[in-house]
Design a protein around this motif. Sequence first.
Motif, PDB file in Angstrom:
ATOM      1  N   SER A 139       0.720  -1.435   1.665  1.00 14.38           N
ATOM      2  CA  SER A 139       1.015  -0.092   2.165  1.00 14.38           C
ATOM      3  C   SER A 139      -0.101   0.858   1.745  1.00 14.38           C
ATOM      4  CB  SER A 139       2.361   0.399   1.627  1.00 14.38           C
ATOM      5  OG  SER A 139       2.660   1.673   2.135  1.00 14.38           O
ATOM      6  N   ALA A 140      -0.712   1.510   2.721  1.00 19.00           N
ATOM      7  CA  ALA A 140      -1.879   2.342   2.446  1.00 19.00           C
ATOM      8  C   ALA A 140      -1.531   3.628   1.704  1.00 19.00           C
ATOM      9  CB  ALA A 140      -2.589   2.683   3.761  1.00 19.00           C
ATOM     10  N   HIS A 141      -0.414   4.236   2.045  1.00 24.15           N
ATOM     11  CA  HIS A 141      -0.114   5.562   1.489  1.00 24.15           C
ATOM     12  C   HIS A 141       0.083   5.554  -0.027  1.00 24.15           C
ATOM     13  CE1 HIS A 141       0.008   7.610   5.361  1.00 24.15           C
ATOM     14  NE2 HIS A 141       0.599   6.526   5.831  1.00 24.15           N
ATOM     15  N   MET A 416      -7.417  12.338  11.732  1.00 24.29           N
ATOM     16  CA  MET A 416      -7.520  11.029  12.377  1.00 24.29           C
ATOM     17  C   MET A 416      -7.018   9.865  11.524  1.00 24.29           C
ATOM     18  SD  MET A 416     -11.215  11.462  14.285  1.00 24.29           S
ATOM     19  CE  MET A 416     -11.227   9.830  14.996  1.00 24.29           C
ATOM     20  N   ASP A 417      -6.793  10.060  10.232  1.00 23.41           N
ATOM     21  CA  ASP A 417      -6.432   8.948   9.365  1.00 23.41           C
ATOM     22  C   ASP A 417      -5.358   9.390   8.386  1.00 23.41           C
ATOM     23  OD1 ASP A 417      -6.646   7.022   7.030  1.00 23.41           O
ATOM     24  OD2 ASP A 417      -8.103   6.116   8.393  1.00 23.41           O
ATOM     25  N   ALA A 418      -4.138   8.913   8.580  1.00 24.50           N
ATOM     26  CA  ALA A 418      -3.005   9.352   7.757  1.00 24.50           C
ATOM     27  C   ALA A 418      -3.186   9.047   6.268  1.00 24.50           C
ATOM     28  CB  ALA A 418      -1.709   8.736   8.282  1.00 24.50           C
ATOM     29  N   PRO A 419      -3.699   7.864   5.858  1.00 25.99           N
ATOM     30  CA  PRO A 419      -3.913   7.626   4.429  1.00 25.99           C
ATOM     31  C   PRO A 419      -4.902   8.599   3.801  1.00 25.99           C
ATOM     32  CG  PRO A 419      -3.882   5.545   5.604  1.00 25.99           C
ATOM     33  CD  PRO A 419      -3.892   6.627   6.648  1.00 25.99           C
ATOM     34  N   VAL A 420      -5.917   9.016   4.565  1.00 25.64           N
ATOM     35  CA  VAL A 420      -6.861  10.012   4.049  1.00 25.64           C
ATOM     36  C   VAL A 420      -6.152  11.343   3.849  1.00 25.64           C
ATOM     37  CG1 VAL A 420      -8.938  11.365   4.580  1.00 25.64           C
ATOM     38  CG2 VAL A 420      -8.907   8.895   5.006  1.00 25.64           C
ATOM     39  N   ILE A 421      -5.276  11.695   4.778  1.00 21.78           N
ATOM     40  CA  ILE A 421      -4.487  12.927   4.638  1.00 21.78           C
ATOM     41  C   ILE A 421      -3.614  12.847   3.389  1.00 21.78           C
ATOM     42  CG2 ILE A 421      -2.669  14.335   5.689  1.00 21.78           C
ATOM     43  CD1 ILE A 421      -3.763  13.453   8.427  1.00 21.78           C
TER      44      ILE A 421
END
Length: 466
Positions: A139-141, A416-421
Amino acid sequence: MKHMKLITGLIGIILGVIIAFFVPTPAGLTHAGMIVLASIVTANIFWIFSVIPSFVTGLLMLCSWVVLKAVDFPTSFNIFSTTTMWIIIGGLALGAAAIKTGLINRIALKIMSYLPASFRGQSLALLIAGTVISPMIPSAHPKSAMSTPIAKGISDSLGYKPKSKASSGMFMAAIWGFIVMEASFLSATAQNYAFKGLLPVKYQGVLTWGKWFIMMLPWTIVTLVLGYLLLNVLFKPKNDKPISKDFIHQQLQKMGPMSREEKITAVVILVAIVFWILGSAIKLEAAITALIGVSVLVSAKVLTADDFKTKISWNTIIFIGTVMALGNVMKTVGLTTWLYKILQPVINPILSNIWITVIALPIVIYLCKFVVVSLISTGTLIMLCLLPFFSTISFNPALLVLIITTSVNIWMLNYMDAPVITGQAAVQGSMVSKSGLAKSSLGYMVINIIGLLLCVPVWYMMGLVH
């Protein structure tokens, strides 16, 4: 914003109704196919504009197929009984244990303690730590939320100002190591399993844990080496002399000695990875390995019943399941055959040769990401468009999963990238600048294609390209 969601939601519903009930059924397609096509159009509008939670949209899509008699219930919801869903559930539970016990933080900090307290040393430490930890948490988050505060602590201790070049570089080193390198391992993110699940069953066997690792090894090496060089070229401060590693040692001291729960979790995850690697040789499903591992953790009281309620992302599991259902249903109602005829002039040139594919397909995905934000939604859309061509291409369609999973993860623009957010939220937006995001993402987009090109000879040797 609420009005925007309402308007786009209504547009999506109206378009779906028009396609399903008012547009004449084209030659070669059944009314059931039109219903599924209509639901896909509506669902993607809902996903792109986040009209309602993604997993709810997915469930409503599956329900609409049954209510409108496109397919029956067992066909619509078949994916939830597959091994892929259970490996995702088991993998997320193992990852939850690694985070809960503090094992992940300890591994990351320990690696950092061995390298110099400088930009070069600690950016390398974040890259290595992220790569080592990636296969443990699908999971990235959580990885993003855990790694970026560590990067901030290091950045602050090195005296870097908020959103300076050096601060941006430390943030991007965390993202690169913990998020970008997820493509190296099948178990590193649930989206890898989601894209694998979209393949027909006869192709899924190629993507075992061990074969995935070997197929991606050139990409992994290139992305790590060139990524490290890129971050140092873009962000390394002029004066990069090592300083004291007090921050890292203080964090390790706070954690104290390794706990019983950490030791048990470490052993269980290590054994699970070994069995995932050997799975095809010993004929043991990866899902069984994961579920036995989870059972051990529960029996040892590392995980509790409450942890299953609060520490596992069930909405993500449901969303992935609904997305994976699309491939089988589209084939059942004849939508893949019809799409093949429609998309043939556009797709055939891209898939005509593996060398062309690894250059052209990532570029197409990069462009799609400007519109479809969700990583899984982007990859799913691309896979659904390519699905009708699987029987005609000169290489194993499983390779498309690898290309897609490396290419959906770009962050040119902030949204553009939820994990970066998630990573930015974890440090209150205090580390990376917009230009830092854009430059590093552009660099990754080039490095990704180079890495994929270097994978092609390996794919030839494995007999995956004809």
